[in-house]
Structure formats: structure tokens, C-alpha cells
Design a protein around this motif. Structure first.
Motif, mmCIF file in Angstrom:
data_model
loop_
_atom_site.group_PDB
_atom_site.id
_atom_site.type_symbol
_atom_site.label_atom_id
_atom_site.label_comp_id
_atom_site.label_asym_id
_atom_site.label_seq_id
_atom_site.Cartn_x
_atom_site.Cartn_y
_atom_site.Cartn_z
ATOM 1 N N PRO A 90 -15.080 -12.765 27.609
ATOM 2 C CA PRO A 90 -13.662 -12.559 27.290
ATOM 3 C C PRO A 90 -13.204 -13.534 26.199
ATOM 4 O O PRO A 90 -13.699 -14.670 26.107
ATOM 5 C CB PRO A 90 -12.947 -12.847 28.604
ATOM 6 N N ALA A 91 -12.276 -13.106 25.378
ATOM 7 C CA ALA A 91 -11.771 -13.944 24.289
ATOM 8 C C ALA A 91 -11.279 -15.290 24.799
ATOM 9 O O ALA A 91 -11.468 -16.319 24.141
ATOM 10 C CB ALA A 91 -10.658 -13.212 23.545
ATOM 11 N N SER A 92 -10.694 -15.285 25.985
ATOM 12 C CA SER A 92 -10.163 -16.532 26.539
ATOM 13 C C SER A 92 -11.265 -17.539 26.874
ATOM 14 O O SER A 92 -11.006 -18.739 26.980
ATOM 15 C CB SER A 92 -9.342 -16.243 27.803
ATOM 16 N N GLU A 93 -12.517 -17.074 27.008
ATOM 17 C CA GLU A 93 -13.637 -17.959 27.350
ATOM 18 C C GLU A 93 -14.560 -18.233 26.165
ATOM 19 O O GLU A 93 -15.513 -19.002 26.276
ATOM 20 C CB GLU A 93 -14.462 -17.329 28.480
ATOM 21 N N TRP A 94 -14.294 -17.590 25.027
ATOM 22 C CA TRP A 94 -15.205 -17.647 23.890
ATOM 23 C C TRP A 94 -15.418 -19.061 23.353
ATOM 24 O O TRP A 94 -16.558 -19.464 23.095
ATOM 25 C CB TRP A 94 -14.745 -16.715 22.784
#
Length: 99
Positions: free
Chosen positions: A4-8
Motif C-alpha cells: 500500500p502507498a501508506s507503507e511504501w
């Protein structure tokens, strides 16, 4: 596995070259990471006997892959154009419709 973008930002620190895609392979209780699309493609083609039976067939496979890369590089530039008329003109040129 999709990141997910939030974890990238955190996840990419664990990846070779800090980018995706990465193929993870566990073999003999050890996990390996293979980065770069073409390296992954060649690994899988060799593993599943899809890379060609001899050096000529392997070269032909490489030739086709490189042609797809060339086409993609042309199309991505056209795709990113904002002006519709310019985009259409360049696409027609790439397809050889103006010759």
C-alpha cells in the motif's frame, strides 16, 4: 504482494535498489530477492523452460522482449502528453500511419 502507498516509504528500504518489482524466492531455507523486471522474467523463463531450447531460440526470445520494451518506451511518452491533438499525431506516427 502489493505494498500500500501508506507503507511504501518504509517497505522500499528493504528492497534491492529501493524499487519494485521484486521476486522473492525461498530455497534451502534461505530467501533471495531478485529485482529488475527483465532479470525476473529471464529467471522465470529459465525455471519453467520458456527461454528457448538453444542459443538461437534464446536470442529470439530476447529479441521479442526488447521489441516490447522499445514499443512501451514510445507509447509511455505519448501517453503522458496532455494535448490530445499532439498525442493523436504522435501515435499515428508511431504506428506508421503518416508514411
Amino acid at each position: 504482494k502489493r505494498i500500500p502507498a501508506s507503507e511504501w516509504a518504509e517497505a522500499k528500504l528493504k528492497l534491492p535498489f529501493r524499487q519494485a518489482p521484486v521476486l522473492e524466492i525461498t530455497q534451502n531455507a534461505r530467501t533471495y530477492q531478485i529485482a529488475q523486471s527483465h532479470a525476473i522474467e529471464r529467471y522465470l523463463a529459465n525455471k519453467f523452460n520458456l527461454a528457448g531450447k538453444n542459443e538461437i531460440e534464446r536470442a529470439q526470445c530476447d529479441m521479442l522482449v526488447e521489441q516490447v520494451v522499445d514499443a512501451f518506451n514510445i507509447l509511455i511518452v505519448i501517453y503522458r502528453k496532455v494535448d490530445g491533438a499532439e498525442k493523436k499525431k504522435e501515435l499515428e506516427e508511431a504506428l506508421g500511419k503518416n508514411e
